[in-house]
Design an enzyme around this catalytic site. Structure first.
Site, PDB file in Angstrom:
ATOM      1  N   SER A   1       0.855  -1.186   0.000  1.00  9.65           N
ATOM      2  CA  SER A   1       0.000   0.000   0.000  1.00  9.65           C
ATOM      3  C   SER A   1       0.886   1.229   0.000  1.00  9.65           C
ATOM      4  CB  SER A   1      -0.890   0.017   1.245  1.00  9.65           C
ATOM      5  OG  SER A   1      -1.520   1.275   1.414  1.00  9.65           O
TER       6      SER A   1
ATOM      7  N   TYR B   1      -1.328  -0.450  10.505  1.00 10.84           N
ATOM      8  CA  TYR B   1      -1.433  -0.687   9.068  1.00 10.84           C
ATOM      9  C   TYR B   1      -0.194  -0.184   8.329  1.00 10.84           C
ATOM     10  CZ  TYR B   1      -3.471  -0.904   4.397  1.00 10.84           C
ATOM     11  OH  TYR B   1      -3.716  -1.178   3.076  1.00 10.84           O
TER      12      TYR B   1
END
Length: 264
Positions: free
Chosen positions: A145, A158
């Site tokens: 990501s 995350y």
């Protein structure tokens, strides 16, 4: 499309019951691949496969929790036994939950995030690495990501996990250099999926999941080592990398944070 399903190439995809995983499954199916799909919710996955007209010859479904090493390793071994050694393995399963380090329950959230996003990725690849190396071909796909580039407030679990995905995939690529096995790191920006729809902050260059799947499929087929999708987020990532710390901190001050587990 190949007439004999058994001779078609095979892709193994985790987290295939929704979002990016499901869109990639549909895209690979259109390209003539057989599918080995993994999810905890196998009933939903079978219903989706049936709706797509994918029978058991073209689509195998395996139940597993990627956070449980033995569970996902067993799913990989079952895939090999039932369908053969995949040509492509996509470690897509992942979770994204906000955290506050001052809250005890959120430390557990971080542990779970790493179990799914990182240890689960290595466990997903594990059953296939030796076979691919011996065959001299294959693609191992790590879904990272743009959140890997810099740490965002409230996103500690995350961001850290996706930064670890990037470093792990780079290490694995070096280990497999010269073997014929490619390691592809996909770096999505914002993609319209159930995972992102509840975000309470702006998401520049948000793209439909089908468009992402098209570009990701092209990158995987090309054996690209690194691909940011969409390309505009590649420039954002480059900018974030070079922003001085004081400017970066001011830019992110007051930004809405991702929902914590207790807020979901």
């Amino acid at each position: 499309m190949t007439s004999d399903p058994r001779s078609a190439p095979l892709v193994f995809i985790t987290g295939a019951s929704s979002g990016i995983g499901q869109a990639l499954a549909a895209r690979f199916a259109r390209a003539g691949y057989r599918l080995a799909l993994v999810a905890r919710r196998t009933d939903e996955l079978r219903a989706w496969a049936d709706a797509q007209g994918l029978d058991a010859r073209r689509c195998g479904i395996f139940g597993a929790d990627v956070a449980d090493i033995d569970s996902i390793v067993a799913a990989g071994q079952a895939c090999i036994a039932q369908m053969g050694l995949p040509d492509v393995v996509v470690a897509n399963a992942g979770i994204s939950i906000g955290m506050d380090t001052g809250e005890r329950e959120d430390v557990d959230v971080m542990a779970r995030t790493f179990a799914v996003n990182n240890t689960g990725m290595a466990a997903t690849f594990h059953p296939f690495v030796d076979g691919m190396r011996q065959r001299g071909s294959g693609r191992l796909v790590a879904v990272a990501s743009v959140a890997a580039i810099r740490g965002l407030p409230g996103h500690g679990a995350y961001c850290a996990s996706k930064a670890a995905v990037v470093a792990y995939a780079e290490s694995l690529r070096g280990e497999l250099r010269g073997s014929g096995v490619k390691v592809v790191t996909l770096v999505p920006g914002y993609v319209d999926t159930p995972l992102t729809r509840r975000n309470r902050y702006s998401m520049p260059f948000l793209m439909p999941v089908e468009a992402f799947a098209d570009r990701a499929h092209a990158a995987i087929e090309a054996g690209a080592a690194w691909r940011v999708i969409p390309w505009q987020m590649g420039w954002v990532a480059r900018l974030l990398r070079v922003l001085p710390i004081p400017l970066f901190d001011r830019l992110l001050a007051g930004r809405p944070r991702k929902h914590r587990q207790s807020e979901r």
